[in-house]
Design an enzyme around this catalytic site. Sequence first.
Site, short mmCIF file in Angstrom:
data_model
loop_
_atom_site.label_atom_id
_atom_site.label_comp_id
_atom_site.label_asym_id
_atom_site.label_seq_id
_atom_site.Cartn_x
_atom_site.Cartn_y
_atom_site.Cartn_z
N LEU A 80 37.15 45.80 55.31
CA LEU A 80 38.37 45.12 54.92
C LEU A 80 38.59 45.25 53.42
O LEU A 80 39.74 45.33 52.96
CB LEU A 80 38.30 43.64 55.30
CG LEU A 80 39.58 42.85 54.99
CD1 LEU A 80 40.74 43.35 55.82
CD2 LEU A 80 39.36 41.37 55.20
N TYR A 81 37.52 45.29 52.65
CA TYR A 81 37.66 45.52 51.21
C TYR A 81 38.46 46.78 50.94
O TYR A 81 39.44 46.78 50.19
CB TYR A 81 36.28 45.61 50.56
CG TYR A 81 36.29 46.15 49.15
CD1 TYR A 81 36.92 45.45 48.13
CD2 TYR A 81 35.68 47.37 48.85
CE1 TYR A 81 36.95 45.96 46.84
CE2 TYR A 81 35.70 47.87 47.56
CZ TYR A 81 36.34 47.17 46.56
OH TYR A 81 36.36 47.67 45.29
N ALA A 82 38.06 47.89 51.57
CA ALA A 82 38.77 49.15 51.38
C ALA A 82 40.21 49.04 51.89
O ALA A 82 41.14 49.57 51.27
CB ALA A 82 38.03 50.28 52.09
N THR A 136 42.16 46.43 51.97
CA THR A 136 43.02 45.69 51.04
C THR A 136 43.36 46.53 49.82
O THR A 136 44.45 46.43 49.26
CB THR A 136 42.38 44.36 50.61
OG1 THR A 136 41.09 44.60 50.01
CG2 THR A 136 42.21 43.42 51.80
N LYS A 137 42.44 47.37 49.39
CA LYS A 137 42.73 48.25 48.26
C LYS A 137 43.76 49.31 48.65
O LYS A 137 44.62 49.69 47.86
CB LYS A 137 41.45 48.90 47.75
CG LYS A 137 40.54 47.95 46.97
CD LYS A 137 41.19 47.47 45.69
CE LYS A 137 40.24 46.71 44.80
NZ LYS A 137 40.86 46.32 43.51
#
Length: 339
Positions: free
Chosen positions: A151-153, A155-156
């Site tokens: 999810l980090y990737a 959102t980026k």
Amino acid sequence: MRYLITGTAGFIGFHLARRLLADGHDVTGFDGMTRYYDVRLKQARNAVLAQYDRFRMVEGMLEDRSALYQAAEVAEPEVIVHLAAQAGVRYSIEAPGTYVDSNLTGSWNVLELARALQPQHLLMASTSSLYGANPTVPFSESHRADEPLSLYAATKKGMEAMAHSYAHLFGVPSTMFRFFTVYGPWGRPDMALFKFTDAILGDRPIDVYGHGQMARDFTYIDDLIEAVVRLAAVPPGEDNRATGEALIDTLSHQAPYRVVNIGGGKPTPLMDFIRTIEAATGAAAKLNMMDMQAGDVPRTYADPSLLHALTGYTPHTPVAEGVAAFVDWFRGWRAETAG
């Protein structure tokens, strides 16, 4: 120049602010001082910056648009560098909401600010995690980045897409830079180098994911800052189009917008990295071999060609040199915070 930098109490934001201040620029920092990791480290970074007369600090969360606009009123920025984010691939599994709030809503607030202020250049920090498990190496900015594994990737990726639309609609020159495993003094405690060094010096085992069959394109912090400073002077536009044989410039056909990798293009196997830490600390690591963790990628590997074409610079600090500098800093930090 007048800079507004989000995340100046963070690892990268601190180093960038300190470099710009040393170069004689005016810097206004904006940071939420969140408790994702030891706030004492953030406070210590902030104290170093506070020694500069040209530094001003506004505390607030990215999601709080009024606080962000207050920082802009103080800064009157010519350049905005957006570094603040909820970082960490693994934590995004535990607390996904914080990533949506910070990396999407917070980044949207920064875009709205840029829309209102029309700075000379907006730079926003993205990540090499966007490339996922791409089997084609080295990772080029022109490669598809549509299959994020965390999810980090994701959102980026969302931030990059929003930024392109704002650059198209409102004409703000915008550069997205994708970091490749940044490390060095004042680094984050949740990152491998910090955790490994702390454990090795404390004679505790370290968790080695993927059974050590991983590799990272480690980028020393000073190299990354040099690249960002140089990129700040190259806003995307027809006047700054990169050219070269077999070079693909990511300058958009619809907007003053570009994506740039910041990495040296020299992946280091994880086990070699651990051996480098052992050499720097003078102690042996106790290895706890683990399966690959969800959301992680097996390797990162930057193609730095576009960065070099735009700035004449490629990250180059040897990993052994960078790790030794971190270990020296870490010993001092541990002594200061002991007890």
